[in-house]
Write a protein that holds these residues in place. Structure first.
Motif, mmCIF file in Angstrom:
data_model
loop_
_atom_site.group_PDB
_atom_site.id
_atom_site.type_symbol
_atom_site.label_atom_id
_atom_site.label_comp_id
_atom_site.label_asym_id
_atom_site.label_seq_id
_atom_site.Cartn_x
_atom_site.Cartn_y
_atom_site.Cartn_z
ATOM 1 N N THR A 1 -1.635 32.311 -2.520
ATOM 2 C CA THR A 1 -2.371 32.598 -1.305
ATOM 3 C C THR A 1 -3.210 33.846 -1.337
ATOM 4 O O THR A 1 -4.168 33.947 -0.585
ATOM 5 N N ILE A 2 -2.897 34.844 -2.147
ATOM 6 C CA ILE A 2 -3.630 36.105 -2.098
ATOM 7 C C ILE A 2 -4.396 36.339 -3.385
ATOM 8 O O ILE A 2 -3.812 36.412 -4.450
ATOM 9 N N PRO A 3 -5.726 36.458 -3.327
ATOM 10 C CA PRO A 3 -6.462 36.821 -4.536
ATOM 11 C C PRO A 3 -6.012 38.181 -5.029
ATOM 12 O O PRO A 3 -5.655 39.049 -4.238
ATOM 13 N N GLY B 1 -5.975 19.515 -10.652
ATOM 14 C CA GLY B 1 -6.348 20.894 -10.407
ATOM 15 C C GLY B 1 -6.378 21.212 -8.922
ATOM 16 O O GLY B 1 -6.603 20.336 -8.082
ATOM 17 N N VAL B 2 -6.154 22.481 -8.596
ATOM 18 C CA VAL B 2 -6.093 22.933 -7.206
ATOM 19 C C VAL B 2 -7.047 24.100 -7.020
ATOM 20 O O VAL B 2 -7.069 25.041 -7.823
ATOM 21 N N SER B 3 -7.838 24.057 -5.955
ATOM 22 C CA SER B 3 -8.701 25.185 -5.607
ATOM 23 C C SER B 3 -8.285 25.760 -4.262
ATOM 24 O O SER B 3 -7.687 25.067 -3.434
ATOM 25 N N GLY B 4 -8.605 27.024 -4.049
ATOM 26 C CA GLY B 4 -8.171 27.727 -2.855
ATOM 27 C C GLY B 4 -9.156 27.646 -1.715
ATOM 28 O O GLY B 4 -10.178 26.960 -1.786
ATOM 29 N N TRP B 5 -8.851 28.388 -0.655
ATOM 30 C CA TRP B 5 -9.682 28.373 0.555
ATOM 31 C C TRP B 5 -11.126 28.794 0.262
ATOM 32 O O TRP B 5 -12.054 28.358 0.936
ATOM 33 N N ASP B 6 -11.284 29.637 -0.787
ATOM 34 C CA ASP B 6 -12.622 30.135 -1.105
ATOM 35 C C ASP B 6 -13.298 29.341 -2.208
ATOM 36 O O ASP B 6 -14.376 29.696 -2.690
ATOM 37 N N SER C 1 -12.188 28.931 -5.257
ATOM 38 C CA SER C 1 -11.818 29.369 -6.606
ATOM 39 C C SER C 1 -10.607 28.591 -7.112
ATOM 40 O O SER C 1 -9.775 28.122 -6.335
ATOM 41 N N PHE C 2 -10.502 28.469 -8.441
ATOM 42 C CA PHE C 2 -9.409 27.707 -9.049
ATOM 43 C C PHE C 2 -8.090 28.459 -8.879
ATOM 44 O O PHE C 2 -7.989 29.652 -9.186
ATOM 45 N N GLY D 1 -2.455 30.807 -11.258
ATOM 46 C CA GLY D 1 -2.941 31.848 -12.152
ATOM 47 C C GLY D 1 -4.320 32.263 -11.709
ATOM 48 O O GLY D 1 -4.633 32.248 -10.518
ATOM 49 N N SER D 2 -5.160 32.639 -12.634
ATOM 50 C CA SER D 2 -6.557 32.987 -12.358
ATOM 51 C C SER D 2 -6.685 34.058 -11.281
ATOM 52 O O SER D 2 -7.572 34.010 -10.431
ATOM 53 N N GLY D 3 -5.764 35.028 -11.285
ATOM 54 C CA GLY D 3 -5.860 36.131 -10.347
ATOM 55 C C GLY D 3 -5.188 35.903 -9.012
ATOM 56 O O GLY D 3 -5.252 36.756 -8.129
ATOM 57 N N TRP D 4 -4.533 34.757 -8.825
ATOM 58 C CA TRP D 4 -3.799 34.502 -7.585
ATOM 59 C C TRP D 4 -2.344 34.914 -7.781
ATOM 60 O O TRP D 4 -1.745 34.649 -8.814
ATOM 61 N N TRP D 5 -1.764 35.557 -6.764
ATOM 62 C CA TRP D 5 -0.379 36.029 -6.823
ATOM 63 C C TRP D 5 0.452 35.341 -5.759
ATOM 64 O O TRP D 5 -0.073 34.885 -4.738
ATOM 65 N N THR D 6 1.771 35.276 -5.968
ATOM 66 C CA THR D 6 2.657 34.736 -4.942
ATOM 67 C C THR D 6 3.234 35.876 -4.100
ATOM 68 O O THR D 6 3.534 36.952 -4.617
#
Length: 398
Positions: free
Chosen positions: A25-27, A247-252, A254-255, A275-280
């Motif tokens: 959820t958080i970049p 594959g899953v992309s976020g609200w913005d 981005s992958f 991954g790709s800069g997203w954290w839990t």
């Protein structure tokens, strides 16, 4: 409605995030530093002075008709009942006939068969639960439900579950289909399996995935769903939202990551590695409507407990747990071991979070109705997902 990124970034900065944790959820650019200890099935601490956020309490007041003081008292009582429920079940042994939270009394009620000893009844009463006598044991009713699970249900039968209050298996039939020959035949065969009660419902259940309409929180193909709960390495969600490898992309846009496991129908659960800069982070989002809620564990709330749901379409809504281990007959096939609630949901909410106080309960599967006119919604219990995939719930211990 897009959530307020600044509010979420401020919350994230208060949490200690594992350095190699990936997030749903958080970049990375919005997250600060923090630390948390994983716990798949942490018991709630009844001494916690504030087990719920102001926003969750406000949602309970709105949807359950409570005052703030009543909402706080109910959460405290439900936390105590959640701790007590597995203990009294062990004490009852073969005489156990089910349990539920009595909202009016604020206590756990335990049903026992007539052959329960006086000592067992006294021990359960002394532990803080009310005791009732019931004809059929939980094991007997579970066996009846298992026999019904083997039947092929027509579309007019929406589902069935063991109801500890009724001490029977309740079969739900869609009102407009109750005279259908196939429905009547199914009900007749279900009654032959054991003690069955038939209930009429307004509509058939459906899943709550949605086509891409813009907004939060994640997308796979042209389907929008909602994140359930962060686990170490990703997040859990509904199985009907995507298949392994998708594959899953976020609200913005981005992958985020990839579906690593998924099951639907039969089950309705999945997990996505990120991954790709997203954290839990161990939070349930308020979507700019209420403050985010910290997740501290996943102790199971008994039937009758309050439960609140967060999703990307309808945001926060609350209700009560109506049944557990229900088989739901979707058009795509039957899904087993779902929990039924009186909380509403809408397309796009699939996979979203169900939480009681600060204890994760499950991910949104489907239901009927909407948040304008009401309805019922089912969730897949989170502990089953964690066990199935060997995952660890990301929790906050501050």
């Amino acid at each position: 409605m897009r959530r307020r990124r600044l509010t979420h970034a401020v919350l994230a900065s208060l949490l200690v995030l594992g350095g190699s944790s990936a997030a749903g959820t958080i970049p990375a650019a919005a997250a600060g530093s923090s630390a948390s200890t994983p716990s798949a099935q942490s018991a709630p601490s009844t001494a916690d002075p504030k087990p719920a956020s102001d926003g969750l309490l406000a949602a309970m007041q709105r949807d359950l008709g409570l005052t703030r003081r009543q909402a706080e008292a109910r959460i405290a009582a439900e936390r105590a009942a959640a701790v007590l429920a597995p203990q009294v079940r062990r004490t009852a042994g073969e005489a156990y006939a089910g349990s539920w939270f009595d909202a009016e009394r604020g206590r756990l009620t335990v049903a026992l068969t007539p052959d329960a000893t006086t000592g067992t009844r006294r021990a359960i009463g002394a532990a803080g639960a009310d005791v009732r006598t019931a004809e059929h044991s939980a094991r007997q009713l579970d066996a009846v439900k298992t026999r019904i699970d083997r039947l092929s249900a027509p579309p007019g039968v929406s589902g069935w579950h063991v109801d500890p209050v009724a001490n029977a298996v309740v079969v739900d039939v869609v009102r407009e289909d109750r005279s259908d020959n196939d429905v009547r035949r199914f009900v007749s065969r279900a009654r032959a399996a054991g003690p069955v009660t038939v209930r009429t419902v307004a509509a058939a259940p459906r899943t709550f995935a949605a086509g891409t309409v813009g907004g939060d929180p994640y997308y796979t193909g042209n389907v929008r769903c909602s994140i359930g709960f962060s686990v170490h390495g990703g997040f859990v969600t509904a199985g009907h939202c995507g298949r392994p490898g998708a594959g899953v992309s976020g609200w913005d846009g981005s992958f985020i990551g990839t579906f690593q496991g998924s099951s639907f129908p039969d089950n309705d659960y999945a997990w996505v590695s990120v991954g790709s800069g997203w954290w839990t982070v161990p939070v349930v989002l308020g979507w700019g409507t209420v403050p985010d809620q910290l997740v501290r564990g996943s102790a199971v709330a008994p039937v009758g407990s309050s439960v609140c749901r967060s999703g990307s379409t309808s945001h926060w809504h609350c209700g009560t747990v109506l049944a557990t281990n229900e088989t739901v007959n979707y058009s795509q096939g039957a899904v087993h071991q779902l929990t039924k609630t009186s909380a509403c949901a809408e397309p796009g909410d699939s996979g979203g979070s169900f939480i009681t106080g600060d204890q994760a309960q499950g991910v949104t599967s489907g239901g009927w109705g909407n948040c304008a006119g009401g309805g019922e919604t089912w969730f897949q219990p989170v502990n089953e997902i964690l066990t199935r995939y060997g995952l660890t719930l990301h929790t906050y211990t501050g």
